[in-house]
Design a protein around this motif. Structure first.
Motif, mmCIF file in Angstrom:
data_model
loop_
_atom_site.group_PDB
_atom_site.id
_atom_site.type_symbol
_atom_site.label_atom_id
_atom_site.label_comp_id
_atom_site.label_asym_id
_atom_site.label_seq_id
_atom_site.Cartn_x
_atom_site.Cartn_y
_atom_site.Cartn_z
ATOM 1 N N PRO A 204 -2.078 0.593 -5.291
ATOM 2 C CA PRO A 204 -0.797 1.308 -5.195
ATOM 3 C C PRO A 204 0.386 0.429 -5.621
ATOM 4 O O PRO A 204 1.311 0.899 -6.279
ATOM 5 C CB PRO A 204 -0.690 1.691 -3.725
ATOM 6 C CG PRO A 204 -2.082 1.677 -3.219
ATOM 7 C CD PRO A 204 -2.780 0.608 -4.003
ATOM 8 N N GLY A 205 0.332 -0.846 -5.274
ATOM 9 C CA GLY A 205 1.404 -1.766 -5.662
ATOM 10 C C GLY A 205 1.468 -1.949 -7.163
ATOM 11 O O GLY A 205 2.542 -1.953 -7.761
ATOM 12 N N THR A 206 0.305 -2.071 -7.782
ATOM 13 C CA THR A 206 0.257 -2.229 -9.233
ATOM 14 C C THR A 206 0.735 -0.966 -9.921
ATOM 15 O O THR A 206 1.494 -1.027 -10.899
ATOM 16 C CB THR A 206 -1.166 -2.593 -9.690
ATOM 17 O OG1 THR A 206 -1.565 -3.803 -9.024
ATOM 18 C CG2 THR A 206 -1.236 -2.809 -11.189
ATOM 19 N N ARG A 207 0.323 0.206 -9.415
ATOM 20 C CA ARG A 207 0.790 1.472 -10.010
ATOM 21 C C ARG A 207 2.313 1.585 -9.915
ATOM 22 O O ARG A 207 2.972 1.972 -10.877
ATOM 23 C CB ARG A 207 0.126 2.668 -9.327
ATOM 24 C CG ARG A 207 -1.156 3.101 -9.969
ATOM 25 C CD ARG A 207 -1.624 4.470 -9.511
ATOM 26 N NE ARG A 207 -1.667 4.624 -8.068
ATOM 27 C CZ ARG A 207 -2.667 4.233 -7.294
ATOM 28 N NH1 ARG A 207 -3.728 3.670 -7.830
ATOM 29 N NH2 ARG A 207 -2.626 4.420 -5.999
ATOM 30 N N ALA A 208 2.867 1.259 -8.749
ATOM 31 C CA ALA A 208 4.323 1.339 -8.562
ATOM 32 C C ALA A 208 5.038 0.377 -9.507
ATOM 33 O O ALA A 208 6.035 0.739 -10.146
ATOM 34 C CB ALA A 208 4.689 1.038 -7.113
ATOM 35 N N ALA A 209 4.524 -0.838 -9.638
ATOM 36 C CA ALA A 209 5.163 -1.837 -10.496
ATOM 37 C C ALA A 209 5.022 -1.464 -11.978
ATOM 38 O O ALA A 209 5.981 -1.588 -12.738
ATOM 39 C CB ALA A 209 4.562 -3.215 -10.220
ATOM 40 N N PHE A 210 3.836 -0.989 -12.384
ATOM 41 C CA PHE A 210 3.649 -0.535 -13.766
ATOM 42 C C PHE A 210 4.592 0.621 -14.061
ATOM 43 O O PHE A 210 5.204 0.665 -15.123
ATOM 44 C CB PHE A 210 2.204 -0.070 -13.983
ATOM 45 C CG PHE A 210 1.336 -1.049 -14.715
ATOM 46 C CD1 PHE A 210 1.150 -2.331 -14.227
ATOM 47 C CD2 PHE A 210 0.683 -0.682 -15.865
ATOM 48 C CE1 PHE A 210 0.333 -3.223 -14.891
ATOM 49 C CE2 PHE A 210 -0.139 -1.561 -16.539
ATOM 50 C CZ PHE A 210 -0.317 -2.839 -16.054
ATOM 51 N N TRP A 211 4.674 1.569 -13.147
ATOM 52 C CA TRP A 211 5.547 2.732 -13.349
ATOM 53 C C TRP A 211 6.992 2.276 -13.534
ATOM 54 O O TRP A 211 7.676 2.705 -14.473
ATOM 55 C CB TRP A 211 5.436 3.700 -12.172
ATOM 56 C CG TRP A 211 6.351 4.870 -12.311
ATOM 57 C CD1 TRP A 211 6.130 6.016 -13.010
ATOM 58 C CD2 TRP A 211 7.666 4.989 -11.762
ATOM 59 N NE1 TRP A 211 7.228 6.844 -12.921
ATOM 60 C CE2 TRP A 211 8.184 6.231 -12.168
ATOM 61 C CE3 TRP A 211 8.456 4.162 -10.961
ATOM 62 C CZ2 TRP A 211 9.453 6.672 -11.802
ATOM 63 C CZ3 TRP A 211 9.718 4.594 -10.600
ATOM 64 C CH2 TRP A 211 10.205 5.836 -11.019
ATOM 65 N N ALA A 212 7.460 1.391 -12.649
ATOM 66 C CA ALA A 212 8.848 0.920 -12.731
ATOM 67 C C ALA A 212 9.086 0.139 -14.025
ATOM 68 O O ALA A 212 10.111 0.322 -14.693
ATOM 69 C CB ALA A 212 9.182 0.066 -11.512
ATOM 70 N N SER B 249 0.806 -1.215 0.000
ATOM 71 C CA SER B 249 0.000 0.000 0.000
ATOM 72 C C SER B 249 0.847 1.277 0.000
ATOM 73 O O SER B 249 0.325 2.368 -0.121
ATOM 74 C CB SER B 249 -0.942 0.010 1.210
ATOM 75 O OG SER B 249 -0.179 0.029 2.395
ATOM 76 N N ASP B 250 2.159 1.157 0.125
ATOM 77 C CA ASP B 250 3.039 2.325 0.144
ATOM 78 C C ASP B 250 3.686 2.495 -1.230
ATOM 79 O O ASP B 250 4.750 1.957 -1.510
ATOM 80 C CB ASP B 250 4.107 2.161 1.224
ATOM 81 C CG ASP B 250 4.901 3.433 1.453
ATOM 82 O OD1 ASP B 250 5.007 4.260 0.535
ATOM 83 O OD2 ASP B 250 5.420 3.582 2.570
ATOM 84 N N GLU B 251 3.017 3.263 -2.096
ATOM 85 C CA GLU B 251 3.447 3.397 -3.484
ATOM 86 C C GLU B 251 4.848 3.995 -3.610
ATOM 87 O O GLU B 251 5.648 3.546 -4.434
ATOM 88 C CB GLU B 251 2.430 4.242 -4.246
ATOM 89 C CG GLU B 251 2.624 4.236 -5.732
ATOM 90 C CD GLU B 251 1.501 4.927 -6.467
ATOM 91 O OE1 GLU B 251 1.731 5.292 -7.630
ATOM 92 O OE2 GLU B 251 0.413 5.109 -5.907
ATOM 93 N N ARG B 252 5.160 5.004 -2.811
ATOM 94 C CA ARG B 252 6.491 5.634 -2.895
ATOM 95 C C ARG B 252 7.589 4.655 -2.502
ATOM 96 O O ARG B 252 8.623 4.554 -3.173
ATOM 97 C CB ARG B 252 6.548 6.866 -2.005
ATOM 98 C CG ARG B 252 5.843 8.057 -2.617
ATOM 99 C CD ARG B 252 5.994 9.338 -1.824
ATOM 100 N NE ARG B 252 7.241 9.439 -1.120
ATOM 101 C CZ ARG B 252 7.390 9.947 0.099
ATOM 102 N NH1 ARG B 252 6.370 10.417 0.753
ATOM 103 N NH2 ARG B 252 8.571 10.005 0.661
#
Length: 115
Positions: A44-52, A11-14
């Protein structure tokens, strides 16, 4: 093991984004694809992983094209479907899928196989 540890803080995207950037430096885009798949249960985890994954693909596209196209498409589409209300995530997913489709006939065939 790295991605499994990250799922405890999904849950901690940053925090995830920073950790995924570091993991990418060590293990590359294959690890990031695993992260997209493993973190699918958390927006949030999916957004962080997609971004990376998106950032790494811009820097090292040949590494992305070396992955199994069916798996890449399957993971990206399933993760986007899991969070279809998230416009940013859908935009990133569509951008990646579009780039893969334009890359080769093999990738377009992989897409057709997935339906």
């Amino acid at each position: 093991a790295i991605v499994q540890a990250m799922s405890h803080h999904a849950s901690d995207e940053r925090l995830l984004s920073a950790a995924l950037q570091a993991a990418d430096e060590i293990q590359g885009v294959a690890l990031l694809l695993n992260a997209v798949e493993s973190l699918r249960g958390s927006a949030p985890g999916t957004r962080a992983a997609f971004w990376a994954f998106r950032q790494a693909s811009k820097a090292r596209w040949l590494e992305v094209t070396g992955l199994c196209p069916q798996r890449v498409l399957s993971v990206l589409l399933a993760s986007a479907e899991a969070h279809r209300e998230d416009a940013q995530l859908l935009s990133w997913g569509l951008e990646l899928v579009s780039d893969l489709m334009m890359e080769s006939a093999e990738n377009r065939g992989a897409s057709a196989e997935l339906g």
